[in-house]
Design a protein around this motif. Structure first.
Motif, PDB file in Angstrom:
ATOM      1  N   SER A 100      10.063  -0.401 -11.741  1.00 48.48           N
ATOM      2  CA  SER A 100      10.534   0.031 -10.418  1.00 48.48           C
ATOM      3  C   SER A 100       9.431  -0.059  -9.374  1.00 48.48           C
ATOM      4  N   ILE A 101       8.209   0.331  -9.748  1.00 55.30           N
ATOM      5  CA  ILE A 101       7.081   0.230  -8.811  1.00 55.30           C
ATOM      6  C   ILE A 101       6.856  -1.230  -8.412  1.00 55.30           C
ATOM      7  N   ILE A 102       6.808  -2.102  -9.412  1.00 52.54           N
ATOM      8  CA  ILE A 102       6.576  -3.527  -9.133  1.00 52.54           C
ATOM      9  C   ILE A 102       7.730  -4.102  -8.319  1.00 52.54           C
ATOM     10  N   VAL A 269       7.938 -11.610 -11.829  1.00 51.73           N
ATOM     11  CA  VAL A 269       8.171 -11.987 -13.224  1.00 51.73           C
ATOM     12  C   VAL A 269       6.923 -11.762 -14.069  1.00 51.73           C
ATOM     13  N   ALA A 270       5.755 -12.115 -13.533  1.00 53.10           N
ATOM     14  CA  ALA A 270       4.516 -11.941 -14.288  1.00 53.10           C
ATOM     15  C   ALA A 270       4.256 -10.474 -14.605  1.00 53.10           C
ATOM     16  N   ALA A 271       4.650  -9.593 -13.680  1.00 53.13           N
ATOM     17  CA  ALA A 271       4.363  -8.169 -13.855  1.00 53.13           C
ATOM     18  C   ALA A 271       5.438  -7.422 -14.624  1.00 53.13           C
ATOM     19  N   ILE A 362       0.028  -4.045 -12.828  1.00 51.72           N
ATOM     20  CA  ILE A 362      -0.518  -3.823 -11.482  1.00 51.72           C
ATOM     21  C   ILE A 362      -1.613  -4.835 -11.146  1.00 51.72           C
ATOM     22  N   ILE A 363      -2.413  -5.219 -12.143  1.00 52.62           N
ATOM     23  CA  ILE A 363      -3.475  -6.199 -11.877  1.00 52.62           C
ATOM     24  C   ILE A 363      -2.888  -7.567 -11.565  1.00 52.62           C
ATOM     25  N   LYS A 364      -2.036  -8.049 -12.465  1.00 52.58           N
ATOM     26  CA  LYS A 364      -1.523  -9.404 -12.291  1.00 52.58           C
ATOM     27  C   LYS A 364      -0.545  -9.482 -11.121  1.00 52.58           C
ATOM     28  N   GLY A 365       0.237  -8.426 -10.898  1.00 51.03           N
ATOM     29  CA  GLY A 365       1.108  -8.420  -9.730  1.00 51.03           C
ATOM     30  C   GLY A 365       0.314  -8.552  -8.445  1.00 51.03           C
ATOM     31  N   ILE A 481      -2.066  -1.797  -2.627  1.00 53.28           N
ATOM     32  CA  ILE A 481      -1.572  -0.634  -3.388  1.00 53.28           C
ATOM     33  C   ILE A 481      -1.728  -0.903  -4.884  1.00 53.28           C
ATOM     34  N   LEU A 482      -1.348  -2.110  -5.324  1.00 54.12           N
ATOM     35  CA  LEU A 482      -1.462  -2.453  -6.743  1.00 54.12           C
ATOM     36  C   LEU A 482      -2.927  -2.568  -7.161  1.00 54.12           C
TER      37      LEU A 482
END
Length: 513
Positions: A100-102, A269-271, A362-365, A481-482
């Motif tokens: 949901s965050i992503i 998709v990655a996240a 969070i990193i990859k997003g 933010i991420l």
């Protein structure tokens, strides 16, 4: 901060998190009637829907942590064995919140990116499919029965294929990538369906908890020993799930899908997509088969694939000439870290896996968002497009650099926390070779991340007179933010560690509390 919702809403939270993006996606199509292609109206509607979904997800996590029992929601009056039942516990409440965050942040980010990369007359279609994909991912995570998992898996898969293909307006290779993803994804879904079918034949039920109970009764009665059906079902499921979560060597669909999809789609998709695939694997391995028979040999095979995936994907990332493809191969390696953790089947290892679901998301997003911002300003994501870009887009590239430190596992980033737990888990079992592979993966990450950082900050642009503007605020805010969260949870990992330990205890106890 506690989220106070009326009781009439709290009682229906497990189904609301699915219905909001599901019906939101269907209604997004009609924004094309108000504005040609939907455009900003479709985007604003999607932001509203994903924002409401995030509030419901956070409230649901609070309810789960406040109660010793999982939240159970029954749809209709069908018997439990065949009806659709939603069940939310410490594990899937955590994963639902991550998704949901992503979903919310990538939707906020998407406006300018989609306008640049998707044809105007398809914007309402894009956001409709976007919300339906999110509904499928959330639905897989919240449902408690296996056939509904398959149905929602198909919803999420078909919509993600479409989102990848919408990148064809910018690069025709997106169509080939989507077709490849479709073929391999369909093969994976077929294996999963066959595995579920064998389990249904064996147990007479589709409910995951009931399946586990039936298998335990069969084991206690002595009828499960040497039963080939249960072994075949496990084998089919593991092959299908390995395809869905892109575990080496079944990862071949992922690099091109991430590279040629629209930038917002790559970030989403990655996240999320592969993390939901990992969640499905958790559920099948621990909730259904946990305590039924010894899966150590099968998990050792997964651990071997994960170790190979960490090394091979990192070496492949070093050789790429497209920054999105570097991050795509990095994602294969990061998924391997997650699989390696739960393959060790000890508390610390499973904790490491659950923590890394959040940390990698969070990193990859954030990093894919940074790359998408460069694509918006320069029109490409090749290495040459990034030469010296740090001097003209310092805020965006600072986010990318901090995210890269997280991939390496630099202390004070969330990536360090994940790898610390993973090394501890390997050492607890005496697997010094596994610990060495984790450390080697970090060293290889230094190579491919530093290569990019050097080009970004110290490279000389091919056209020194070309002026590039900083990314718009609507892209910078969700990106930071991420990335900011990746630093915060690297300094204070209390929430992620406590949530991951609770989920690990649940899984190692058979996934039933």
């Amino acid at each position: 901060m506690d989220i106070e919702l009326p009781e009439s809403i709290r009682a229906h939270l497990p189904v609301l998190v699915v219905l909001l993006p599901l019906f939101g996606g269907l209604l997004a199509m009609f924004t094309g009637l108000v504005q040609r292609g939907g455009g900003v109206i479709a985007w604003a509607w999607s932001v509203l829907i994903t924002g409401l979904m995030l509030v419901c997800s956070a409230a649901m996590l609070q309810l789960v942590h406040a109660s010793p029992e999982p939240l159970v929601y029954r749809l209709g009056s069908w018997p439990e064995a065949y009806g659709i039942g939603y069940s939310v516990d410490a594990l899937n409440a955590y994963v639902i919140l991550v998704v949901s965050i992503i979903a919310f942040l990538t939707t906020v980010y998407a406006k300018d990116s989609v306008m640049a990369e998707v044809a105007n007359d398809r914007h309402h279609l894009f956001y409709s499919v976007w919300l339906l994909a999110i509904a499928g991912l959330i639905g897989i995570t919240v449902t408690g029965d296996t056939f509904n998992i398959y149905v929602l898996l198909e919803i999420s898969s078909l919509t993600v294929y479409t989102l990848v293909a919408l990148g064809g307006d910018r690069d025709r290779r997106a169509l080939v990538a989507a077709l490849k993803y479709l073929i391999l994804g369909s093969i994976g879904a077929t294996f999963i369906l066959l595995g579920i079918g064998y389990l249904l034949m064996l147990t007479g039920t589709l409910n995951m908890g009931d399946m586990h109970d039936q298998l335990v009764r069969m084991r206690e009665a002595g009828t499960l020993a040497n039963n080939r059906t249960v072994f075949v079902s496990f084998a089919f499921l593991m092959v299908g799930l390995s395809l869905k979560m892109a575990l080496f060597p079944l990862h071949l669909w992922l690099p091109n899908a991430y590279t040629y999809a629209p930038s917002a789609v790559s970030a989403l998709v990655a996240a999320t997509a592969t993390k939901v695939g990992v969640y499905m694997t958790f559920r099948f391995v621990f909730t259904i088969y946990g305590g039924v028979y010894d899966t150590s040999a099968d998990l050792q095979l997964l651990a071997l694939c994960a170790c190979l995936g960490i090394v091979v994907s990192s070496v492949a990332a070093v050789r790429q000439m497209n920054v999105k493809k570097v991050l795509a191969y990095s994602s294969v390696g990061q998924i391997a870290y997650i699989v390696l953790g739960f393959s060790l089947a000890n508390h610390t290892g499973v904790t490491a896996s659950v923590i890394h679901i959040f940390n990698h998301a969070i990193i990859k997003g954030g990093m894919f968002m940074a790359v998408g911002a460069v694509a918006l300003r320069t029109g490409g994501t090749k290495i040459e497009d990034f030469k010296g870009i740090g001097r003209q887009m310092p805020v965006t590239m600072a986010a990318f650099t901090v995210g890269g430190c997280g991939l390496i596992g630099v202390p004070l980033t969330s990536g360090f926390i994940s790898k610390w737990y993973l090394v501890q888990a390997a050492m607890e079992e005496g697997y010094w070779g596994v610990a060495a592979v984790v450390l080697l993966g970090g060293v290889l990450a230094i190579v491919y991340v530093w290569r990019l950082i050097e080009i970004i900050w110290f490279g000389t642009p091919d056209d020194p007179n070309k002026r590039v503007k900083e990314a718009p605020l609507s892209m910078l805010v969700p990106m930071w933010i991420l990335i900011g969260a990746s630093v915060y949870f690297g300094i204070d990992a209390t929430w992620t560690a406590d949530s991951a330990r609770a989920a690990a205890s649940l899984l190692l106890n058979g996934g039933h509390g």
